[in-house]
Design an enzyme around this catalytic site. Structure first.
Site, PDB file in Angstrom:
ATOM      1  N   GLU A  94      -4.208   9.844   1.537  1.00 44.17           N
ATOM      2  CA  GLU A  94      -5.075  10.234   1.421  1.00 44.17           C
ATOM      3  C   GLU A  94      -5.810  10.299   0.398  1.00 44.17           C
ATOM      4  O   GLU A  94      -6.798   9.368  -0.431  1.00 44.17           O
ATOM      5  CB  GLU A  94      -5.559  10.062   2.726  1.00 44.17           C
ATOM      6  CG  GLU A  94      -4.883   9.140   4.237  1.00 44.17           C
ATOM      7  CD  GLU A  94      -5.070   7.724   3.997  1.00 44.17           C
ATOM      8  OE1 GLU A  94      -6.097   6.763   2.854  1.00 44.17           O
ATOM      9  OE2 GLU A  94      -3.913   7.121   3.886  1.00 44.17           O
ATOM     10  N   ASP A  97      -0.808   1.512  -2.883  1.00 43.12           N
ATOM     11  CA  ASP A  97       0.089   1.532  -2.082  1.00 43.12           C
ATOM     12  C   ASP A  97       1.270   0.821  -2.185  1.00 43.12           C
ATOM     13  O   ASP A  97       0.864  -0.621  -1.955  1.00 43.12           O
ATOM     14  CB  ASP A  97      -0.264   1.927  -0.566  1.00 43.12           C
ATOM     15  CG  ASP A  97      -1.273   2.835   0.424  1.00 43.12           C
ATOM     16  OD1 ASP A  97      -0.870   4.176  -0.148  1.00 43.12           O
ATOM     17  OD2 ASP A  97      -2.311   2.322   0.615  1.00 43.12           O
TER      18      ASP A  97
END
Length: 354
Positions: free
Chosen positions: A303, A317
């Site tokens: 994160e 991602d």
């Protein structure tokens, strides 16, 4: 908050072209066509041009029709317009079937994306829009991630009326500072995991500078790739080194309804805002010594790479899990959050972890 690094439209086109060639060393079986259906609305038509069914990961990808994840790259005067949605970390084992979308050979799936809900387009003018990257997949009938497939769309130019765009409701609300809601056992768990994240990121940064395992996880041992990977990991180590200061806000309450099934955590990059979902605390150990296993420490690391305030630009991602992430091209791996988490885990586990 640090500003996002500017990326020229020409550079993005070059990246999209490289993506279509590099991933899996073959032409992509996905055709993506963009067309305008309103002032700032874009229709995305995704077609399986291959001869076999595709079982594509939809959750957290450009096929996600629920969460405000990034589906389009938007440019104004050759500068990328910042994305104002969220990026997810999914668990990579025992995924639910509803996290996938199947496309039969020749089938087309269409979805409509409101670009103004996740980008500020209040200045009238021409905006160029693209969709490009990679998407993870499983074999038909399975939810085990097996690899990744490249995709790249046509360039779409939108002549935007800024006044109309300003009336579009944002997917996520703007916020002022919110006091941390991580308390009790969650707070103590995160403090331990942050210390482990710092340790993992520092060790991985040192390994990256030396070129250790870089060919496996980032497909290159060039000085530029080693430098970028090491610098990003060092920045993450610095961020994980404090619980009272830093670029990100950490929360344990699902403030933006992102904690669906299979979601461990999510980041809102435009605000450097990170939320750890209940699944992280219930399903993951703080730190795992198993090769390519997920844990809370590498979830924090994953994160943190999304947040541009930690290191700009933040990661995307492009793939989840070892098989999908190691099928990426070098440029996509360097821009893939899970590649850093997997790499840090591998350096920690040692030579027995590929």
């Amino acid at each position: 908050m640090k500003t996002l690094t500017q990326l020229s439209m020409a550079a993005f086109v070059a990246l999209a072209s490289a993506t279509a060639i590099d991933v899996n060393k073959r032409a992509s079986p996905l055709s993506v066509e963009l067309s305008a259906v309103g002032n700032t609305e874009v229709k995305v038509a995704v077609t399986n041009t291959g001869s076999t069914e595709l079982n594509l990961l939809s959750k957290g990808t450009f096929l996600d029709e629920v969460q405000p994840v990034q589906k389009l790259k938007v440019f104004s005067a050759n500068t990328e317009v910042p994305f104002e949605g969220m990026k997810l970390r999914l668990k990579t084992s025992s995924l639910s079937t509803d996290s996938f979308t199947t496309l039969a050979a020749g089938e087309t799936k269409e979805l409509t994306v409101e670009a103004a809900s996740l980008h500020t387009l209040t200045t009238s003018g021409v905006y160029d829009v693209f969709a490009a990257g990679a998407i993870s997949y499983a074999e038909p009938g399975s939810t085990a991630l097996a690899g990744s497939i490249a995709y790249s769309s046509n360039k779409l130019s939108l002549n935007v009326d800024g006044a109309k765009a300003a009336k579009v409701a944002k997917k996520l609300r703007k916020r002022t500072y919110v006091a941390s809601d991580c308390t009790g056992s969650k707070l103590s768990t995160l403090k331990t995991a942050l210390a482990d994240c710092k340790k993992l990121a520092n060790a991985a940064a040192t390994a990256a500078s030396a070129g250790t395992k870089m060919s496996t996880y980032f497909k290159s041992t060039s000085s530029s790739v080693k430098s970028t990977v090491a610098a990003r990991l060092k920045a993450v180590a610095t961020e994980c080194g404090s619980t009272t200061s830093g670029a990100t806000e950490t929360h344990c309450t699902d403030t933006d309804d992102g904690c669906e099934s299979d979601v461990l955590a999510y980041t809102i990059p435009s605000e450097n805002y990170i939320v750890y979902c209940p699944l992280s605390f219930s399903d993951l150990p703080v730190l795992s010594g198993t090769c390519h296993a997920q844990d809370i420490a590498t979830t924090i690391l994953h994160e943190s790479t999304h947040a541009p305030g930690v290191y700009s630009p933040g990661t995307d991602d492009n793939a989840y899990g070892f098989s999908a992430s190691t099928a990426l091209s070098s440029s996509q791996a360097v821009d893939n959050a899970d590649s850093y988490a997997l790499y840090a885990n591998s350096i920690y586990v040692g030579s027995s972890c590929a």
